[in-house]
Enzyme design. Sequence first.
Site, PDB file in Angstrom:
ATOM      1  N   PHE A 172       0.807  -1.228   0.000  1.00 23.37           N
ATOM      2  CA  PHE A 172       0.000   0.000   0.000  1.00 23.37           C
ATOM      3  C   PHE A 172       0.836   1.272   0.000  1.00 23.37           C
ATOM      4  O   PHE A 172       0.344   2.346  -0.331  1.00 23.37           O
ATOM      5  CB  PHE A 172      -0.941   0.022   1.230  1.00 23.37           C
ATOM      6  CG  PHE A 172      -0.240   0.440   2.507  1.00 23.37           C
ATOM      7  CD1 PHE A 172      -0.057   1.781   2.813  1.00 23.37           C
ATOM      8  CD2 PHE A 172       0.259  -0.509   3.401  1.00 23.37           C
ATOM      9  CE1 PHE A 172       0.610   2.173   3.974  1.00 23.37           C
ATOM     10  CE2 PHE A 172       0.928  -0.131   4.558  1.00 23.37           C
ATOM     11  CZ  PHE A 172       1.108   1.211   4.834  1.00 23.37           C
ATOM     12  N   CYS A 304       9.464   1.901   3.424  1.00 30.13           N
ATOM     13  CA  CYS A 304      10.307   0.750   3.783  1.00 30.13           C
ATOM     14  C   CYS A 304      11.716   1.220   4.099  1.00 30.13           C
ATOM     15  O   CYS A 304      12.489   0.508   4.705  1.00 30.13           O
ATOM     16  CB  CYS A 304      10.326  -0.281   2.667  1.00 30.13           C
ATOM     17  SG  CYS A 304      11.118   0.337   1.206  1.00 30.13           S
TER      18      CYS A 304
HETATM   19  P1  NAD Z   1       1.336  -6.558   2.883  1.00 28.62           P
HETATM   20  O1  NAD Z   1       2.280  -7.714   2.879  1.00 28.62           O
HETATM   21  O2  NAD Z   1       0.251  -6.539   3.886  1.00 28.62           O
HETATM   22  O3  NAD Z   1       0.634  -6.460   1.450  1.00 28.62           O
HETATM   23  C1  NAD Z   1       1.397  -6.562   0.264  1.00 28.62           C
HETATM   24  C2  NAD Z   1       0.640  -7.405  -0.746  1.00 28.62           C
HETATM   25  O4  NAD Z   1       0.542  -8.746  -0.290  1.00 28.62           O
HETATM   26  C3  NAD Z   1      -0.784  -6.912  -0.974  1.00 28.62           C
HETATM   27  O5  NAD Z   1      -1.011  -6.896  -2.364  1.00 28.62           O
HETATM   28  C4  NAD Z   1      -1.646  -7.918  -0.241  1.00 28.62           C
HETATM   29  O6  NAD Z   1      -2.852  -8.159  -0.917  1.00 28.62           O
HETATM   30  C5  NAD Z   1      -0.805  -9.169  -0.198  1.00 28.62           C
HETATM   31  N1  NAD Z   1      -0.932  -9.898   1.083  1.00 28.62           N
HETATM   32  C6  NAD Z   1      -1.045  -9.361   2.321  1.00 28.62           C
HETATM   33  N2  NAD Z   1      -1.066 -10.321   3.257  1.00 28.62           N
HETATM   34  C7  NAD Z   1      -0.953 -11.483   2.609  1.00 28.62           C
HETATM   35  C8  NAD Z   1      -0.898 -12.849   3.038  1.00 28.62           C
HETATM   36  N3  NAD Z   1      -0.957 -13.180   4.321  1.00 28.62           N
HETATM   37  N4  NAD Z   1      -0.768 -13.800   2.102  1.00 28.62           N
HETATM   38  C9  NAD Z   1      -0.700 -13.477   0.795  1.00 28.62           C
HETATM   39  N5  NAD Z   1      -0.743 -12.196   0.347  1.00 28.62           N
HETATM   40  C10 NAD Z   1      -0.870 -11.215   1.229  1.00 28.62           C
HETATM   41  O7  NAD Z   1       2.236  -5.247   2.960  1.00 28.62           O
HETATM   42  P2  NAD Z   1       1.738  -3.751   3.127  1.00 28.62           P
HETATM   43  O8  NAD Z   1       1.230  -3.568   4.510  1.00 28.62           O
HETATM   44  O9  NAD Z   1       0.871  -3.374   1.998  1.00 28.62           O
HETATM   45  O10 NAD Z   1       3.121  -2.961   2.957  1.00 28.62           O
HETATM   46  C11 NAD Z   1       3.955  -2.633   4.030  1.00 28.62           C
HETATM   47  C12 NAD Z   1       5.152  -3.549   4.099  1.00 28.62           C
HETATM   48  O11 NAD Z   1       5.843  -3.509   2.866  1.00 28.62           O
HETATM   49  C13 NAD Z   1       6.170  -3.140   5.148  1.00 28.62           C
HETATM   50  O12 NAD Z   1       6.627  -4.288   5.804  1.00 28.62           O
HETATM   51  C14 NAD Z   1       7.285  -2.503   4.334  1.00 28.62           C
HETATM   52  O13 NAD Z   1       8.561  -2.559   4.920  1.00 28.62           O
HETATM   53  C15 NAD Z   1       7.229  -3.332   3.111  1.00 28.62           C
HETATM   54  N6  NAD Z   1       7.843  -2.662   1.976  1.00 28.62           N
HETATM   55  C16 NAD Z   1       9.060  -3.104   1.578  1.00 28.62           C
HETATM   56  C17 NAD Z   1       9.703  -2.490   0.536  1.00 28.62           C
HETATM   57  C18 NAD Z   1      11.049  -2.962   0.090  1.00 28.62           C
HETATM   58  O14 NAD Z   1      11.462  -2.599  -0.997  1.00 28.62           O
HETATM   59  N7  NAD Z   1      11.735  -3.772   0.889  1.00 28.62           N
HETATM   60  C19 NAD Z   1       9.085  -1.414  -0.123  1.00 28.62           C
HETATM   61  C20 NAD Z   1       7.814  -0.997   0.302  1.00 28.62           C
HETATM   62  C21 NAD Z   1       7.214  -1.635   1.359  1.00 28.62           C
END
Ligand code: NAD
Length: 519
Positions: A172, A304
Amino acid sequence: SNALSSVRTGSSVLNLVRSYSKSASTTKLFIDGKFQDSQTTQWIDVYDPATNNVVTTVPQATKSEMDAAVESSKNAYENWKNTTVLTRQQVLFKLQALIRRDIKKLAANITSEQGKTLADAEGDVMRGLQVVEHSCSAASLLLGETLPNIAKDMDCVSYKLPLGVTAGICPFNFPAMIPLWMFPMAIVAGNTSIIKPSEKTPGATMLLMELLHEAGCPPGVVNVIHGSHDAVNFICDSSDIKAISFVGSDTAGQYIYKRGCANGKRVQSNMGAKNHAVVLPDANRETTIDQICGAAFGAAGQRCMAISVAILVGESRNWIPDIISKAKKLKVNAGCEPGTDVGPVITSAAKQRILNLVESGIKQGAKCELDGRGVVVEKYPNGNFVGPTILTNIDTTNDCYKEELFGPVLSIITVDTMEEAINIINSNNYGNGTAVFTTNGCHARQFVNEIDAGNVGVNVPIPVPLPMFSFTGTRGSFWGDLHFYGKQGLNFYTQTKTVTSMWRKGQSVTNGSASMPVH
Ligand code: NAD
């Protein structure tokens, strides 16, 4: 509204009392070049984090809609892979001009769904745009290797060729940048791409699809499906999808990596972070404090690469009062309001999680030097606001150190030497980003040499690499081997075919030999 009458996941009681904004509409799927309404019965509400009004509802795409997306991607691939790279670049050139034209519109959409300030939302678009611009030089980047005369009359060339249908699963927090890390590089290399945006912030992807369409991208080259777990499982299991790019949390990233790899796919998985800034006493005091506050509290700590821990070395521990007074000056308000520094966090659940973690951190001995938990934003009483919060007296066993809070909370640790600071960082599970602040080149060099993290800043608080490099998180922050964008990104989206040819004048059939040819 039609959204209200749909069956949704979550509490039906809440759905009835929820306030719907006048502009609330349903988010469409983008399949085979057409924006279409989903036939699903399951919808997810998307809230404006500043008001908690519903701005749109997102469908959980049905199996047959997701099948249609894959079918479209497969069909489009047959033509797209044979277009010249120059033709593919032309689409990206046009896309980059259109993104520039509509940057304010994209930013406004991001602010309404994600909550960050308009200026920060433009930065979100710009960082993605840079990847689009970089992908416009694919003709050079996709050059393979050649070696003539590897044996008598024999030459060897290798080609970088597309994989087929690829997929991207997005978080998100960067609604434009992260999809733009994915599909431009995938398609310029000749692949087709299926994007699943975050169900919390789908709007920017949809606007980008409008622009891609306007840029003349053929139908099916990029498709967009929506949903959560079912859509993710579908992507992991579909035998027609050859590679998955994921950015998001550890739970989802590890799951997708394991399930995708078990199905024989390539997976690149960028996950969580705990980014430390190390402040040496010889650093430029004012600049360093500015940089740390910006990186800790900007985007409400939901980057992130946000700095969530400052390690103050030696005498720099005396800078804590200055850090607090700088943080106090940051203005908490809706992202659309002029002058806002810190917008709301994404959901009321995210806010509650942050408050709970701060509470338990305090119970475990942390001292709350600046408490943003009770912040009041008069014009937006229903927003998910958390003000800048600073914790001291914290050690590495404290929940607020161990967990990724993903909110505007800075933990401050004090140590005596840089070696201690390096040891703390290298012992942390994550290896996403880190930064050192110093005016001493020897210290900076030692830090860079000894630190185990993917993206390292020297007097740069959020060292997100430009797209000619790659975003290189390590350890718990990344599973896979080829990183996002840059040379590694193109390698992720290509496979190599190596061709060995012999052309001999008057070639005649020689006696076959059963032993291994050694040229
Ligand atoms: P999230 O993992 O909740 O969601 C990311 C995607 O995964 C979404 O499209 C969601 O539908 C899907 N998803 C969520 N839970 C799932 C599950 N249990 N099983 C399968 N799919 C699932 O992440 P978020 O809250 O949207 O984003 C925040 C996180 O992203 C933070 O941990 C942040 O550090 C990380 N992030 C990392 C980077 C990087 O480059 N390392 C960049 C941006 C964000």
